[in-house]
Design a protein around this motif. Sequence first.
Motif, short mmCIF file in Angstrom:
data_model
loop_
_atom_site.label_atom_id
_atom_site.label_comp_id
_atom_site.label_asym_id
_atom_site.label_seq_id
_atom_site.Cartn_x
_atom_site.Cartn_y
_atom_site.Cartn_z
N GLY A 103 23.22 18.34 42.62
CA GLY A 103 23.98 19.32 41.85
C GLY A 103 23.15 20.54 41.52
O GLY A 103 23.64 21.68 41.57
N ASP A 130 30.04 9.59 44.02
CA ASP A 130 29.13 10.73 44.18
C ASP A 130 29.79 11.74 45.12
O ASP A 130 29.46 11.84 46.31
N ARG A 181 25.19 23.73 40.75
CA ARG A 181 26.19 23.16 39.85
C ARG A 181 25.59 22.75 38.50
O ARG A 181 26.34 22.50 37.56
N GLU A 182 24.26 22.64 38.41
CA GLU A 182 23.63 22.20 37.19
C GLU A 182 22.44 23.10 36.88
O GLU A 182 21.89 23.75 37.77
N LEU A 222 29.81 15.06 45.37
CA LEU A 222 29.02 16.12 45.98
C LEU A 222 28.29 15.60 47.22
O LEU A 222 28.26 16.26 48.26
N ASN A 225 29.70 28.58 42.72
CA ASN A 225 30.67 28.11 41.73
C ASN A 225 32.00 28.82 41.95
O ASN A 225 32.12 29.74 42.76
#
Length: 457
Positions: A440, A380, A445-446, A382, A179
């Motif tokens: 993700g 999309d 990321r998630e 990513l 991140n």
Amino acid sequence: MLRLFILLVAFLFVGYTLMGKGFAYWGIAPLYIAELVLLLGLLVAFVNPSILRRVFTWPIALVLPFVFWSLLQTLPYLGQYGFNTLRDAALWGYALVAILIYGTILKNHAVFFMLIRYYRYFALAFPLVVMPGIFIDLLNVPLPNVPGSTIPVVALKFGDTGVHLAGAVVFVLLGLVLNWRTIVLHAPVWLLSATAVFGFTASANRGGALSFLLAVGVALATIFPKINGRVVGMAVGFVLSLVVFALISLTVLSSTQLVGSRPVSVEQITTNLLSIVLQAENDAGNVNANRRWRLMWWEKIIGYTVYGPYFWTGKGYGINLATVDGFQVDKEQSLRSPHNSHMTVLARSGVPGLVMWFAMLLGWAWVVLRARYHAARNGDYLWSKLFVWLFCYWLAFVVNASFDVFLEGPMGGVPFWLLMGLGFAAAVVYANPYSRSFLGQALGREAPRARQPYAPQ
């Protein structure tokens, strides 16, 4: 057992990138560590026949014509040359890595995200952890040999390092790793380390330098309309760091170089790159002699294949090309193939083999770039960046293979075929709307999800 196989494949990748040829000699001939892992992979495939059934499906089937044709050019020489035949056949034999990885991922899509998650940590760590191996080579530090061999436990090649550095830099440059907060905290150390690795490798090896610059250049081209502070900061930091190397005058004494020694400097990097297409005015490190030697050998290979008696079959796998072609460089006859993996394919598999080789490479690029187009069109982003990373990393492999004996051994062959299988599988995974939503999470990321990605049987 399937999870163990995946972990061992990841272990192979890390070992080859950080220890080079030294890692390749773990084991007892002819069963070195790569072969042992592949045997385990075959066992996993036989226990799960659905893995092997996927070999004949699109798009991995693009690999099969080249593998089958090369097998035909290998079997007739097995009795005559024995182990050397198997050694040379590694160029196409490690395609089994791509096949097994592809089949395993299609059986369980979670495997794909597992490998991506592993790589995101590798990308941040690589410039730092590879540095000791580079200095060991630069300073000619004596190391113990791998038991049962004459190879040091760490024996890196600068061209190989340049390729893997390209993969790591592009992954970070595209914003795929961790991140923003982590990047801000670690970017200065990471950037300086990456620049230092590039300076040393590019001074010693033109193939590694060109592969890195082309891969990073393509990545930058894809994000140029969206240039932001991260990209500008990395670019400025990279240029400033290179200025340091203009003041350095160390000497690279690397066993990977055929002739001479080369200073570590911006001037030497420029000389190496210009020597690819021009005769260098400053022949530091004998780059001109090296260039002439390669071109003469490549010209001879074209002569006896494209215009000669070996048009259809090549000279096969097993014969020492350097010796029979008159370009051997030492009494031990350690050099077996030209410093160009594509020329090796031509010399050993003939013109049909080379056509199938390039058809496979271009087919892979088409599959990945087509998937990237659809990902970008669907929003999309990513996935779009991931496909760009796959292509840029693959491009670095292909470019470096044009200047070195790279894909002929496990140090380059195993990571290359792993990337090939990963690219084919990525396109299939993305085609599944449910599975694609887990990228993700794999990239940090998630938050982790309760359910696992869809795993077709």
